[in-house]
Design an enzyme around this catalytic site. Structure first.
Site, short mmCIF file in Angstrom:
data_model
loop_
_atom_site.label_atom_id
_atom_site.label_comp_id
_atom_site.label_asym_id
_atom_site.label_seq_id
_atom_site.Cartn_x
_atom_site.Cartn_y
_atom_site.Cartn_z
CB SER A 262 44.52 0.69 -25.75
OG SER A 262 45.51 -0.29 -26.04
CE LYS B 143 48.96 0.87 -25.51
NZ LYS B 143 48.28 -0.31 -26.12
CB SER C 239 45.48 -1.96 -28.72
OG SER C 239 44.33 -1.88 -27.94
N1 GLN Z 1 39.82 -2.75 -27.70
C1 GLN Z 1 40.22 -3.99 -27.13
C2 GLN Z 1 40.01 -3.97 -25.64
O1 GLN Z 1 39.49 -3.02 -25.16
C3 GLN Z 1 41.64 -4.30 -27.48
C4 GLN Z 1 42.60 -3.63 -26.60
C5 GLN Z 1 44.02 -3.99 -26.92
O2 GLN Z 1 44.31 -4.57 -27.96
N2 GLN Z 1 44.88 -3.69 -25.99
O3 GLN Z 1 40.32 -4.87 -24.94
#
Ligand code: GLN
Length: 484
Positions: A152, A77, A176
């Site tokens: 994400s 990532k 994420s």
């Molecule tokens: N969907 C969650 C957010 O928008 C988690 C994101 C993540 O785990 N980086 O914060």
């Protein structure tokens, strides 16, 4: 050559059936041919990958491979720093940022002989659940290109599902790794907070962020975790606890394991197909010899509210460093420092990141701190206690990873609708516990469904063992998406 799991690839190398260079070249060719459609990668490190593959070839030829990841092509990532390779965090503000050092996880993967294929797309600064918040382009779900891969770490999950990498790493702050793994039908694990060093991981919410692996099956996830786990003096939150051999701990089955099923993880409004698939998975575990108990996690309802105060609060502070001075973008023509900084941030950050900065700044501001941030921290303690109480009676918890399957691009324009997707993943993040998502079926439309297994702190071996037993007892992995 691009469909093999990491452990199959390792065996093929050992038997001399193929070489890292052949496999890496096959992945690079597939990326070139198909990634325009999927959009998993932001940067492909072709030359470096071929060089690393040649070095792996030589080790395999000499019969001295470095371990199970030697010569295995992986994607990472774009939030993990890679020396000399652009690291954008999916943001315009870091579009041209080239880190002078590697994240510890990246360094450890290189030391294990893994070959970096490139950096994957993500929601900007890891804020989102669909990868639509990337400043560059959305990533598509390999099972249905009209749908999101989750987020994400959507690029990493799509890369593994679409056979554009043999395995990948993402980060999980509130889901994420697990949520995109569920949407893309791959295995995704969020380790215990402190298990994997965050050194060189661009911070979103420092009390929650963890780096986690995505693989085609549980064994691959175990191998990937083993390569990056362990103490790092450069991250003060990394815990100095021995790293078990996760792959060796996979066998043994679930006989005698006590599985708790949280009542609150089956809610109104969730996709009935998801609920059904998860209940069947619980029955499968029972059939394999586990005992199943109803448990209650009464604070589940507060998870989203608490997370969306704490994570933005920490983000607003972490993202203060992008001021046009130290890193990345600087918008010129300003009359003074303040104007330069505010113009840079206005141009460099996308709408969701700005929303989080505002939410977080508000929650931390004088007069509101106690009512929001302070209160959220107290409820976070209650969330932790819920889990602690449940784990007095059971060895692991099992439920859905997400309330629904992958949604359509553009379907969730309302930020709150997007946040609600995280209802089953944020509580574990708040409690710092490990959790893994594995495929447990398909919707009628042919989209994968994710089963989440949650463990005690540092008890990744138990959830991996149960996930592995489940995976072996079912045949969900036989189905593959087709990008042809
Ligand atoms: N969907 C969650 C957010 O928008 C988690 C994101 C993540 O785990 N980086 O914060």
């Amino acid at each position: 050559m691009t469909g093999l799991t990491i452990h199959e690839l390792g065996a093929a190398y050992r038997r001399g059936e193929t070489t890292p260079t052949q496999v890496v070249a096959a992945y690079l060719a597939r990326i070139e041919r198909l990634d325009a459609r999927v959009g998993a990668y932001l940067t492909v490190t072709r030359e470096a990958a071929l060089r690393a593959a040649a070095a792996a070839d030589a080790r395999h030829r000499a019969g001295t491979p470095l371990g199970p990841l030697d010569g295995v092509p992986l994607a990472v990532k774009d939030v993990l720093c890679t020396r000399g390779v652009r690291t954008t965090c999916g943001s315009k503000i870091l579009e041209r940022f080239v880190p002078p050092y590697d994240a510890t996880a990246v360094e450890r993967l290189a030391a294990a002989g893994a070959v970096l294929l490139g950096k994957t797309n993500m929601d900007e600064f890891a804020m989102g659940s669909s990868t639509e918040h990337s400043a560059f382009r959305p990533t598509k779900n390999p099972w249905d290109l009209a749908r999101v891969p989750g987020g994400s770490s959507g690029g990493s999950a799509a890369a593994v599902a679409g056979d554009l990498a043999a395995g990948a790493f993402g980060t999980d702050t509130g889901g994420s790794v697990r949520q995109p793994a569920a949407f893309c039908g791959v295995v995704g694990l969020k380790p215990t907070y402190g298990r994997v060093s965050r050194y060189g991981l661009v911070a979103f919410a420092s009390s929650l962020d963890q780096i986690g692996p995505l693989g085609q099956d549980v064994r691959d996830a175990a191998l990937l975790l083993g390569a990056v786990a362990g103490h790092d003096p450069r991250d003060a939150t990394s815990v100095d606890a021995p790293v078990p051999d996760y792959a060796a701990a996979l066998d043994g089955g679930v006989r005698g394991l006590r599985v708790g099923v949280p009542r609150e993880y089956f809610i109104e409004g969730m996709d009935p197909e998801v609920g059904r698939a998860v209940r069947e998975a619980v029955e499968t575990l029972r059939g394999l010899g586990a005992t199943v108990e109803d448990v209650s996690l009464p604070t589940t309802d507060y998870g989203i509210a608490v997370y969306y105060v704490i994570a933005p609060a920490e983000a607003s502070s972490n993202l203060a460093r992008y001021d046009g001075v130290k890193y990345g973008l600087r918008v010129g023509g300003a009359k003074d420092l303040i104007e330069m900084s505010s113009r840079t941030r206005a141009a460099g950050f996308g709408a969701e990141v700005k929303r989080r900065i505002m939410l977080g700044t508000y929650a931390l501001s004088a007069g509101y701190h106690d009512a929001y941030y302070g209160r959220a921290q107290k409820v976070r303690t209650l969330v932790r206690r819920d889990f602690a109480r449940a784990f007095e009676r059971v060895d692991l918890l099992v439920g859905p990873t997400t309330p629904n399957v992958a949604f359509r691009l553009g379907e969730k324009e309302d930020p709150l609708a997007m946040y609600l997707n995280d209802v089953f993943t944020v509580p574990t993040s708040l409690a710092g516990l490990p959790a893994v998502s594995v495929r447990c079926g398909f919707s009628a439309a042919g989209l994968p469904i994710g089963l989440q297994l949650i463990g005690r702190a540092f008890d990744e071996p138990t959830i991996l063992r149960a996930a592995h037993a489940y995976e072996r007892a079912t045949s969900w992995l036989a189905r593959r998406p087709s990008l042809a």
